[in-house]
Design an enzyme around this catalytic site. Structure first.
Site, short mmCIF file in Angstrom:
data_model
loop_
_atom_site.label_atom_id
_atom_site.label_comp_id
_atom_site.label_asym_id
_atom_site.label_seq_id
_atom_site.Cartn_x
_atom_site.Cartn_y
_atom_site.Cartn_z
N HIS A 274 -14.63 0.83 -0.21
CA HIS A 274 -13.33 0.00 0.02
C HIS A 274 -12.26 0.46 0.55
O HIS A 274 -11.40 -0.02 1.02
CB HIS A 274 -12.99 -0.78 -1.84
CG HIS A 274 -13.94 -1.33 -1.45
ND1 HIS A 274 -13.19 -1.88 -3.09
CD2 HIS A 274 -15.03 -2.29 -1.41
CE1 HIS A 274 -14.75 -2.57 -3.62
NE2 HIS A 274 -15.73 -2.81 -2.72
N ALA B 48 -12.29 6.49 -20.58
CA ALA B 48 -13.28 6.88 -19.71
C ALA B 48 -13.08 8.24 -19.89
O ALA B 48 -13.80 9.06 -19.60
CB ALA B 48 -12.95 6.70 -18.14
N CYS C 210 -0.60 2.36 16.99
CA CYS C 210 -1.27 3.47 17.25
C CYS C 210 -1.13 4.39 18.56
O CYS C 210 -0.91 4.43 19.61
CB CYS C 210 -2.45 1.95 17.82
SG CYS C 210 -3.95 2.78 18.18
N TYR D 135 0.48 -1.28 -0.04
CA TYR D 135 0.21 0.15 0.04
C TYR D 135 0.85 0.93 -0.15
O TYR D 135 0.67 2.24 -0.60
CB TYR D 135 -0.79 -0.49 1.29
CG TYR D 135 -2.26 -0.96 0.64
CD1 TYR D 135 -2.32 -1.94 1.45
CD2 TYR D 135 -3.17 -0.69 0.34
CE1 TYR D 135 -3.27 -3.09 1.43
CE2 TYR D 135 -3.91 -1.74 -0.52
CZ TYR D 135 -4.24 -3.23 0.60
OH TYR D 135 -5.09 -3.89 -0.35
N1 APR Z 1 -11.68 3.82 -19.33
C1 APR Z 1 -12.53 2.94 -19.09
N2 APR Z 1 -12.29 2.10 -18.31
C2 APR Z 1 -11.43 0.96 -18.43
C3 APR Z 1 -10.22 1.65 -19.25
C4 APR Z 1 -10.46 3.23 -19.23
N3 APR Z 1 -9.47 3.99 -19.79
N4 APR Z 1 -9.19 1.29 -18.59
C5 APR Z 1 -9.34 -0.22 -17.73
N5 APR Z 1 -11.25 0.03 -18.00
C6 APR Z 1 -11.77 -0.58 -16.83
C7 APR Z 1 -12.06 -2.27 -17.71
O1 APR Z 1 -12.75 -3.03 -18.89
C8 APR Z 1 -12.43 -2.91 -16.37
O2 APR Z 1 -13.71 -3.10 -17.08
O3 APR Z 1 -11.68 -0.67 -16.26
C9 APR Z 1 -12.92 -1.97 -15.36
C10 APR Z 1 -11.37 -2.81 -14.06
O4 APR Z 1 -11.62 -3.87 -13.10
P1 APR Z 1 -11.12 -4.26 -12.44
O5 APR Z 1 -9.37 -4.12 -12.85
O6 APR Z 1 -12.04 -5.62 -11.74
O7 APR Z 1 -11.06 -2.92 -11.57
P2 APR Z 1 -12.81 -2.28 -10.57
O8 APR Z 1 -13.47 -2.83 -10.91
O9 APR Z 1 -12.92 -1.37 -9.47
O10 APR Z 1 -12.53 -4.14 -9.38
C11 APR Z 1 -12.99 -3.45 -8.15
O11 APR Z 1 -11.98 -5.29 -6.81
O12 APR Z 1 -10.36 -6.24 -5.69
C12 APR Z 1 -11.08 -5.18 -5.45
O13 APR Z 1 -11.47 -3.73 -4.11
C13 APR Z 1 -10.51 -3.75 -5.23
O14 APR Z 1 -11.66 -2.56 -5.70
C14 APR Z 1 -11.47 -3.55 -6.83
C15 APR Z 1 -12.80 -3.95 -7.24
#
Ligand code: APR
Length: 230
Positions: free
Chosen positions: A106, A216, A133, A53
């Site tokens: 989260h 995005a 702590c 982290y």
């Molecule tokens: N623009 C838009 N979407 C994008 C881009 C971009 N430039 N790059 C990647 N993505 C999309 C991918 O297609 C995917 O659907 O972002 C998403 C990322 O998915 P994950 O990596 O699974 O991340 P997330 O959905 O945030 O994961 C949710 O899982 O591991 C846990 O706690 C962690 O908060 C996280 C949760």
């Protein structure tokens, strides 16, 4: 008043240079979830977890909000729209872009807490196993991040908002992790329109009435501009 709930995931911060989780070279390809994102992993090797982290906190500090973060902040400021931004992300790019009504379900990299007594404080740049702590003196400091097997934050507030929403938009999330994965269905059952914004259709595309695809940084500003023009 148009009630909009926005759920963001790692994809909204990808163009700011922050890694996503489930891409081929993503965080979960580099690290085992059970080692760095579970309470058991923390108890087993707190130094490994704190270093994981610390690295993400440094990456976040070096990152800048992108056009998607900025567009969402502009939408929140616009009259006539009641926007709640629920993020699964632990970075603070939404706040640095100006979003104020944000729920970090989260947790957040810039917050720390004691694993023993629950006392919380702003996270230092680097956390170490020798930190104590301030309240109970235990050497049990951890990032205030919700790990797998732990309860996401502010779920009651999120559930209440889903029941009232006119529109639910999921941005940059793969929709693989519950309870966030169920939000689109919940909103739709309560009568909301649903929209997925992502670089490509996700495995849960069927949960959404509409979908727009592209980076995005392009798709989110275009969508916000359209909403503000209405
Ligand atoms: N623009 C838009 N979407 C994008 C881009 C971009 N430039 N790059 C990647 N993505 C999309 C991918 O297609 C995917 O659907 O972002 C998403 C990322 O998915 P994950 O990596 O699974 O991340 P997330 O959905 O945030 O994961 C949710 O899982 O591991 C846990 O706690 C962690 O908060 C996280 C949760």
């Amino acid at each position: 008043m148009n009630k909009i709930i926005i759920l963001t995931g790692a994809g909204v911060s990808a163009e700011s240079g922050l890694e996503t989780f489930r891409s081929e070279d993503g965080l979960w390809a580099q690290h085992r979830i059970e080692d760095v994102a579970t309470p058991e992993g923390f108890m087993r090797d707190p130094d490994l977890v704190l270093r994981f982290y610390n690295r993400r906190r440094a990456d976040c500090a070096a990152a800048r909000p992108n056009a998607a973060h900025q567009a969402l902040a502009a939408l929140e400021q616009a009259p006539g729209h009641d926007v709640l931004l629920v993020t699964q992300n632990v970075d603070d790019l939404h706040e640095r872009a100006g979003s104020q009504n944000v729920i970090h379900m989260h947790g957040a990299l810039n917050l720390a807490k004691c694993h023993d007594c629950g006392h919380g404080w702003p996270a230092p740049e680097r956390m170490s196993v020798s930190d104590r702590c301030a309240r109970c003196q235990a050497r049990a400091t951890r990032p205030d991040i919700v790990w797998f097997g732990e309860m996401p934050s502010q779920m009651a507030r999120i559930e209440a908002a889903l029941q009232q929403a006119d529109l639910f938009v999921a941005i940059g999330t793969s929709g693989q992790v519950w309870p966030a994965a169920g939000f689109a269905q919940q909103a739709r059952m309560c009568g909301a329109a649903t929209l997925e914004l992502n670089i490509e259709p996700t495995a849960v595309r069927g949960d959404f009435r509409d979908g727009r695809y592209g980076p995005a940084g392009e798709v989110v500003p275009a969508w916000v501009e359209e909403v503000l023009r209405r």
